[in-house]
Design a protein around this motif. Sequence first.
Motif, short mmCIF file in Angstrom:
data_model
loop_
_atom_site.label_atom_id
_atom_site.label_comp_id
_atom_site.label_asym_id
_atom_site.label_seq_id
_atom_site.Cartn_x
_atom_site.Cartn_y
_atom_site.Cartn_z
N ARG B 25 -19.85 15.04 -1.63
CA ARG B 25 -19.40 13.84 -2.32
C ARG B 25 -19.68 12.56 -1.52
NH1 ARG B 25 -14.91 13.61 -6.25
NH2 ARG B 25 -14.37 11.44 -6.54
N TYR B 26 -19.45 12.65 -0.22
CA TYR B 26 -19.52 11.41 0.57
C TYR B 26 -20.73 11.31 1.50
CZ TYR B 26 -14.80 10.40 -1.02
OH TYR B 26 -13.71 10.12 -1.80
N SER B 27 -21.44 12.40 1.71
CA SER B 27 -22.52 12.34 2.71
C SER B 27 -23.62 11.34 2.36
CB SER B 27 -23.10 13.73 2.98
OG SER B 27 -23.66 14.25 1.79
N PRO B 28 -24.00 11.15 1.07
CA PRO B 28 -25.05 10.15 0.80
C PRO B 28 -24.64 8.74 1.26
CG PRO B 28 -24.75 11.57 -1.10
CD PRO B 28 -23.63 11.88 -0.16
N ARG B 29 -23.39 8.40 1.02
CA ARG B 29 -22.94 7.06 1.41
C ARG B 29 -22.89 6.94 2.94
NH1 ARG B 29 -18.51 4.92 -2.41
NH2 ARG B 29 -20.32 5.24 -3.71
N PHE B 30 -22.39 7.97 3.57
CA PHE B 30 -22.25 7.88 5.02
C PHE B 30 -23.58 8.10 5.75
CE2 PHE B 30 -17.61 9.11 4.25
CZ PHE B 30 -17.28 7.78 4.08
N TYR B 31 -24.49 8.74 5.08
CA TYR B 31 -25.82 8.88 5.69
C TYR B 31 -26.48 7.50 5.72
CZ TYR B 31 -30.44 10.73 6.80
OH TYR B 31 -31.64 10.98 7.43
N ALA B 32 -26.26 6.74 4.67
CA ALA B 32 -26.79 5.36 4.64
C ALA B 32 -26.17 4.54 5.77
CB ALA B 32 -26.49 4.72 3.29
N VAL B 33 -24.87 4.71 5.96
CA VAL B 33 -24.19 3.99 7.06
C VAL B 33 -24.75 4.45 8.40
CG1 VAL B 33 -21.96 3.60 8.19
CG2 VAL B 33 -22.09 3.70 5.70
N HIS B 64 -2.73 8.72 4.16
CA HIS B 64 -2.73 8.36 2.73
C HIS B 64 -2.25 6.93 2.47
CE1 HIS B 64 -3.60 12.52 1.41
NE2 HIS B 64 -2.94 12.83 2.51
N ASP B 65 -2.11 6.14 3.52
CA ASP B 65 -1.67 4.76 3.32
C ASP B 65 -2.81 3.89 2.77
OD1 ASP B 65 0.86 5.13 3.99
OD2 ASP B 65 0.76 4.29 6.01
N GLY B 66 -3.98 4.08 3.32
CA GLY B 66 -5.11 3.25 2.91
C GLY B 66 -6.16 4.07 2.18
N SER B 67 -7.35 3.50 2.10
CA SER B 67 -8.44 4.18 1.40
C SER B 67 -8.96 5.35 2.24
CB SER B 67 -9.54 3.15 1.14
OG SER B 67 -10.79 3.76 1.18
N PHE B 68 -9.15 6.46 1.58
CA PHE B 68 -9.66 7.64 2.27
C PHE B 68 -11.10 7.41 2.70
CE2 PHE B 68 -11.47 12.08 1.81
CZ PHE B 68 -11.01 12.51 3.04
N GLU B 69 -11.84 6.78 1.82
CA GLU B 69 -13.24 6.50 2.15
C GLU B 69 -13.34 5.53 3.33
OE1 GLU B 69 -15.77 5.59 -1.19
OE2 GLU B 69 -17.23 4.64 0.13
N GLY B 70 -12.44 4.55 3.33
CA GLY B 70 -12.41 3.59 4.43
C GLY B 70 -12.09 4.28 5.75
N TRP B 71 -11.16 5.22 5.68
CA TRP B 71 -10.78 5.98 6.87
C TRP B 71 -11.98 6.78 7.39
CZ3 TRP B 71 -10.25 11.40 7.60
CH2 TRP B 71 -9.59 11.78 8.77
N MET B 72 -12.69 7.42 6.48
CA MET B 72 -13.85 8.21 6.89
C MET B 72 -14.96 7.30 7.41
SD MET B 72 -14.20 11.35 4.20
CE MET B 72 -14.33 10.37 2.74
N ARG B 73 -15.12 6.16 6.77
CA ARG B 73 -16.17 5.23 7.20
C ARG B 73 -15.93 4.76 8.65
NH1 ARG B 73 -19.83 1.49 4.35
NH2 ARG B 73 -20.49 -0.03 5.88
N ARG B 74 -14.65 4.52 8.96
CA ARG B 74 -14.32 4.11 10.32
C ARG B 74 -14.72 5.19 11.33
NH1 ARG B 74 -9.94 1.72 8.02
NH2 ARG B 74 -8.53 3.45 8.42
N ILE B 75 -14.53 6.43 10.92
CA ILE B 75 -14.92 7.54 11.81
C ILE B 75 -16.43 7.54 12.02
CG2 ILE B 75 -15.08 10.07 11.96
CD1 ILE B 75 -12.30 10.25 10.83
N VAL B 76 -17.16 7.32 10.92
CA VAL B 76 -18.63 7.30 11.02
C VAL B 76 -19.08 6.15 11.94
CG1 VAL B 76 -20.79 7.06 9.74
CG2 VAL B 76 -18.88 8.32 8.72
N VAL B 77 -18.51 4.98 11.71
CA VAL B 77 -18.88 3.82 12.52
C VAL B 77 -18.51 4.05 13.99
CG1 VAL B 77 -18.41 1.36 12.92
CG2 VAL B 77 -18.75 2.19 10.59
#
Lengths: 438, 186
Positions: B25-33, B64-77
Amino acid sequence: MFDREPNIDIVFRNGLKNFEVLPPSDIWDEMPPVKISRNRHKIVYAAVAGLALLISVSAALTALFRTGNDLSVDVAANIPGASFTGSHPSGAAGVALKGQEREAKVIRHLFRETPANVVVTAEPSSAAPETMTVETPAISDRENDPAADNRNSEERVNLAGLFTSHDFGNAGSKIIPVEVSETKSKNSHFMIGGSVAPAMSIISDGGDNETKKLLSEENSMPELSAGLSVRYKISSRFSIQTGLGVTSLGQIVKGIDIYSGLSHYYSSKGDFNYVVQTASGQVIASNTDVRISDGSANRVGSVISSAYDPSKLPLNYVNDDLKQRFRYLEVPLIARYKLIDRRVDMNLCGGVSYGYLIENVAFASVDGNNVKVGYTQGINKHSISSQMGFGMEYNISKSVSFNLEPMFRYYLTPFSDASNTINRQYSFGIFSGLFYRF
Amino acid sequence: MTEVEEIIKGCLSGSRHFQELLYRRYSPRFYAVSLQYAGDADEARDILQESFIKIFENLEKFNHDGSFEGWMRRIVVNTALERYRNRYYLSRVDDIDSGEEPEADPGTTDFAGLEASDLLKMIMELPPKYRMVFNLYAIEGYAHREIAEMLRISEGTSKSNLSRARDILQRKVKIFTGISRRAINV
């Protein structure tokens, strides 16, 4: 795709927003299976709590079964010429007693009406029911045996049956006063007790200037801690202790003016109207009836529109101190080593303690009453602390001792999650209490 | 319970199946990042893989306080930053502390015809130190003070690198749009 844009940053930000690139398919295939590690802290907490619970339960169970085991009942009833032999009249195997205490009672009851000069020792009953046997030599035989008074083996009564005194037909009807003495085992392994301590906590600033500034306007608030403990003696000098207690930490934030009655004039549009920045974290004033202002340090924030000025309202002044209280339910595991073994023992003790936050409240006091203001955000629910102290134990009697233990505690886990207050707490308390040895 | 919440729950139970669902679900977006920070496909691949391992391992910490995608993005960054620091920290050069943040020349570039893939390519072609600062500042929205801490450089260097990154990107965009316009005219 794009028209003229004023800033290249925005072009790239918007252009790459939600942009996706399909990754090579083998990335997933090469990714090793990830074993989800359930929160390691939780495992540690659970292990500590479980261990403490296990020790407590073991202690309680052992105590229950030991009550009769170490009990010796010496019965001296000088009835000249009396001899006593007997057996259970039913001749049947006795019924196993459920508790040793009951067994002891039976023994006492039995020999009140038994004209014999006997020494009865209640042996630990085995799990299997046993037939009651009573072998008591006559006085004349005993007179010929100089060792008779010292022995107890031949006058041993193994009681596993439930019976009453009138089962012994030739015992006579005279009620004989008996002297019963119960001696405790010299090797008591368990102690149970309670203690209380006034404790002061100290928040470290963690090298953070903002926290340091906030702390300059805060004081520790003395709080009481209390608990029940079970101690198990492993050797003559070494023992471990666990139990259950409640530890309170308190902080006073100075210079915060608190008023009540705001809800009569202003209808809150959210869950809170004010926040107060403290060294422990941000206090959320969930009580929308209070107005909070801060004359000097600029620590109070408000969600009330600037067009509305609550300072002109005729509100009731409560106090200029905001107090925070954090109360933890704790399960300690403490090891202690006896340095000096006298009437006043000296112990060196240290260990760890798991705490679960059960109360997080911010309040103000007026005339002995507390007005709840709200709660502190970001306080960790779980805590693990290490503690170390030097204890004095005064043995009031063989069974009871008085303890006095100054204890220093350092919290291993951060006190708060608040980003600018990655701090830890220290606390110091002098525990005093009574312990009962059994 | 939403689909994502179900996937999270499944991942928390240790199910490889749900982990794969999350990845797909999320790898295409995070691969771009990852590409945005890495500069080349091999490095991006490593960042993505390492990031997902961290995501799975730390999923329980997501509150679960904020965006899950945002949380994952921070990990990627953060993973990309960590790798960058390990690779380039010792070789960093010209740590210029200009103190000023020069503004990019606004409104003079025609962006017509630029696709997201073009933008990504341009970022990937930036020197690593400029690329990191530009990504963190322009895309992620961090302040220079924060970037300085993350990359262990001074604020001045962060500003200077951002300026250079912008200059390079401006030139690339001009060249690209010039080529595009000529191609259209032809």
